[in-house]
Every structure is written in structure tokens, then in C-alpha cells.
Enzyme design. Sequence first.
Site, PDB file in Angstrom:
ATOM      1  N   ASN A  13       0.864  -1.184   0.000  1.00  0.00           N
ATOM      2  CA  ASN A  13       0.000   0.000   0.000  1.00  0.00           C
ATOM      3  C   ASN A  13       0.896   1.228   0.000  1.00  0.00           C
ATOM      4  O   ASN A  13       1.521   1.549   1.013  1.00  0.00           O
ATOM      5  CB  ASN A  13      -0.888  -0.027   1.258  1.00  0.00           C
ATOM      6  CG  ASN A  13      -1.734   1.231   1.378  1.00  0.00           C
ATOM      7  OD1 ASN A  13      -1.814   2.031   0.447  1.00  0.00           O
ATOM      8  ND2 ASN A  13      -2.359   1.419   2.537  1.00  0.00           N
ATOM      9  N   LYS A  15       0.070   4.266  -0.276  1.00  0.00           N
ATOM     10  CA  LYS A  15      -0.591   5.425   0.348  1.00  0.00           C
ATOM     11  C   LYS A  15      -0.402   6.690  -0.512  1.00  0.00           C
ATOM     12  O   LYS A  15      -0.394   6.605  -1.730  1.00  0.00           O
ATOM     13  CB  LYS A  15      -0.060   5.629   1.768  1.00  0.00           C
ATOM     14  CG  LYS A  15      -0.106   4.357   2.606  1.00  0.00           C
ATOM     15  CD  LYS A  15       0.028   4.632   4.071  1.00  0.00           C
ATOM     16  CE  LYS A  15       0.169   3.323   4.824  1.00  0.00           C
ATOM     17  NZ  LYS A  15      -0.042   3.458   6.239  1.00  0.00           N
ATOM     18  N   HIS A 107      -9.840   0.820   4.917  1.00  0.00           N
ATOM     19  CA  HIS A 107      -8.534   1.001   5.569  1.00  0.00           C
ATOM     20  C   HIS A 107      -8.731   1.905   6.791  1.00  0.00           C
ATOM     21  O   HIS A 107      -9.492   2.869   6.743  1.00  0.00           O
ATOM     22  CB  HIS A 107      -7.534   1.625   4.584  1.00  0.00           C
ATOM     23  CG  HIS A 107      -6.121   1.577   5.100  1.00  0.00           C
ATOM     24  ND1 HIS A 107      -5.664   2.452   6.062  1.00  0.00           N
ATOM     25  CD2 HIS A 107      -5.089   0.747   4.826  1.00  0.00           C
ATOM     26  CE1 HIS A 107      -4.397   2.160   6.344  1.00  0.00           C
ATOM     27  NE2 HIS A 107      -4.029   1.129   5.599  1.00  0.00           N
ATOM     28  N   GLU A 109      -7.082   4.221   8.021  1.00  0.00           N
ATOM     29  CA  GLU A 109      -6.813   5.653   7.841  1.00  0.00           C
ATOM     30  C   GLU A 109      -8.032   6.349   7.246  1.00  0.00           C
ATOM     31  O   GLU A 109      -8.294   7.519   7.518  1.00  0.00           O
ATOM     32  CB  GLU A 109      -5.556   5.834   6.964  1.00  0.00           C
ATOM     33  CG  GLU A 109      -4.296   5.505   7.759  1.00  0.00           C
ATOM     34  CD  GLU A 109      -3.092   5.118   6.935  1.00  0.00           C
ATOM     35  OE1 GLU A 109      -3.108   5.284   5.701  1.00  0.00           O
ATOM     36  OE2 GLU A 109      -2.115   4.632   7.540  1.00  0.00           O
ATOM     37  N   GLU A 179      -5.626  -5.461  10.304  1.00  0.00           N
ATOM     38  CA  GLU A 179      -4.628  -4.417  10.499  1.00  0.00           C
ATOM     39  C   GLU A 179      -4.892  -3.697  11.814  1.00  0.00           C
ATOM     40  O   GLU A 179      -5.703  -2.756  11.859  1.00  0.00           O
ATOM     41  CB  GLU A 179      -4.701  -3.403   9.357  1.00  0.00           C
ATOM     42  CG  GLU A 179      -4.374  -3.972   7.995  1.00  0.00           C
ATOM     43  CD  GLU A 179      -3.789  -2.906   7.091  1.00  0.00           C
ATOM     44  OE1 GLU A 179      -2.650  -3.085   6.648  1.00  0.00           O
ATOM     45  OE2 GLU A 179      -4.448  -1.878   6.864  1.00  0.00           O
ATOM     46  N   GLY A 185       2.154   1.789  10.683  1.00  0.00           N
ATOM     47  CA  GLY A 185       3.092   2.908  10.567  1.00  0.00           C
ATOM     48  C   GLY A 185       3.778   3.272  11.873  1.00  0.00           C
ATOM     49  O   GLY A 185       4.421   4.311  11.968  1.00  0.00           O
ATOM     50  N   SER A 224       3.173  -2.627  10.252  1.00  0.00           N
ATOM     51  CA  SER A 224       4.631  -2.634  10.439  1.00  0.00           C
ATOM     52  C   SER A 224       5.290  -3.958  10.067  1.00  0.00           C
ATOM     53  O   SER A 224       6.210  -4.413  10.742  1.00  0.00           O
ATOM     54  CB  SER A 224       4.979  -2.218  11.879  1.00  0.00           C
ATOM     55  OG  SER A 224       4.544  -0.878  12.105  1.00  0.00           O
TER      56      SER A 224
END
Length: 260
Positions: A13, A15, A107, A109, A179, A185, A224
Site C-alpha cells: 500500500n 498510500k 482502511h 486511515e 490491520e 506505521g 509494520s
Amino acid sequence: MAEGNRRRIVAGNWKMHGARAALEALASGLAARPANPSESAPEVAVFPPFPYLSAVKRALEAGQAEGGIAVRMGAQDVSAHTEGARTGEVSAPMLADCGCRYVLVGHSERRASCGETDEQVARKFVRAASESLIPVLCVGETLGERNAGRTAEVVLRQLEAVLERVGAGGFGTAVLAYEPVWAIGTGQTATPEQAQEVHAVLRAAIARADAKIAAALRILYGGSVKGANAAALFAQPDIDGGLVGGASLDLKDFWRIITA
Ligand code: PEP
């Protein structure tokens, strides 16, 4: 091969990182790696930002034409609508037209910064699947939810919102990604045991509706993942590969994950 003959997937991904030249170079470098005919070789996919989908697709195809690995492409989001006055949105048919096979839905985010609800995520999943894209449904708990012992409740709620619309049959081709928000991250990876526990909970939920589909469902871990920890995660029986953010922007480390 992961358990149950499920072909592993390693997906990058990207991003909102990079620019055209850098992402083309990354795609070319990846696609120039020699193809591995072994059945145990994972499927590889990348998820570039919308404006670079076509350029990345061309770079991937050029590499493959010269004997490199096949790399599939996906998008990071999709509209729940097919067309119309929806400024800024990108539809599933447009993504398919640009050569996407996969699309991320839900996702964390987007759930956090765009306020996407379980209901909206479920509608995106349905729209993507109805346009022959393979949705990658992302679920995961925050640190507060984990510390409160609510991990299973949260991921099952996120899964159920989709499952009640599409039934187990909707997961016949779709992919699930666990996730944990606290691992994305942050450099703080879930332990293989923590991840396996949640993957097993997710697979069991699908199995209650259809055992055969559950056994074939690919569930990726994201949070991660690095070259150094991928093998231990992927060795777990219910972990069928990874959804990789930061490390997928580093060709050497991404390749280490792909070959883990
Ligand atoms: C992600 O973007 O889905 C992700 C897992 O990111 P990272 O690997 O950087 O944690």
C-alpha cells in the site's frame, strides 16, 4: 502455499507517497525481479495513488514482458456509487478500466480521517465486487480497544457489517486484512501469536456461515510488516500474507517480505 492451499499475497500500500518518476521506478524495479514459477511463490500486488495507476500499470507490464514477475495492481479506495455528480470520487468501473484487480475498502486511515462508517465500507465492498474488482476488506482495533479487551468484538462488528450484506458467498473471492490500528506505521508489530489469534477469530466467523469458503479465504496481516518479521508472521496457520505500507516503498525490504 499457506494452509489449506491458499496462495499467499504480499500487497504494497503506497498510500499518498511518492511522485510519478519515483513510483514508476519502484514498479519497474519490482517487475524486473525474475519470475518464480514455483507454486509456493506469493501473488504480489501494489496499490499506488489514483493519479499514477496507469503509469504504474505500464511499468509493471513492461517488466513482466521482459521475463519479470507478474505484479497485480489495486486502488486504495473506491466510491460506493457507479457514476454521477460525485466530485472527487473514483468509481469501480474506472478502476477496472485502469487495470486494477484489487481495491482496499475500510482502511483504518479512511475510517479515522474520512469518518468512513461500517455501513459505507460495506457499500463500497458491494460496489467493488459487483464490478469484478476484488475487495480487500480491512478491519482492526485501536490500542484503546485492545487494552479494553474488545479486539474480537470490534473486528467482528466490522466484518459482520459486510457479511450481512453479501453473505459468506461474498467472500468467495474477496480478501480480508487484519490491520491493528496501533501497529500501522508505528513500527510496533503485533506478535505472530496476537495476529494469529485474531485471524482465527475472523476465519471462524466466516466458517459459521460457510466452512469451505472460510478455509479458502485469504486473510492478510498488516501493521509494520518488515523483512525482519515477515517470515514469523507468515508462518502462522491463518496468516496468508501481508498488507505492507512503509516497507513496500523500499524495494529491497519489500522483496525480502515477498520472499519470506
Ligand atoms: C498499511 O498501510 O496498511 C500498513 C500496514 O502500513 P505499515 O506497514 O507502514 O504499518
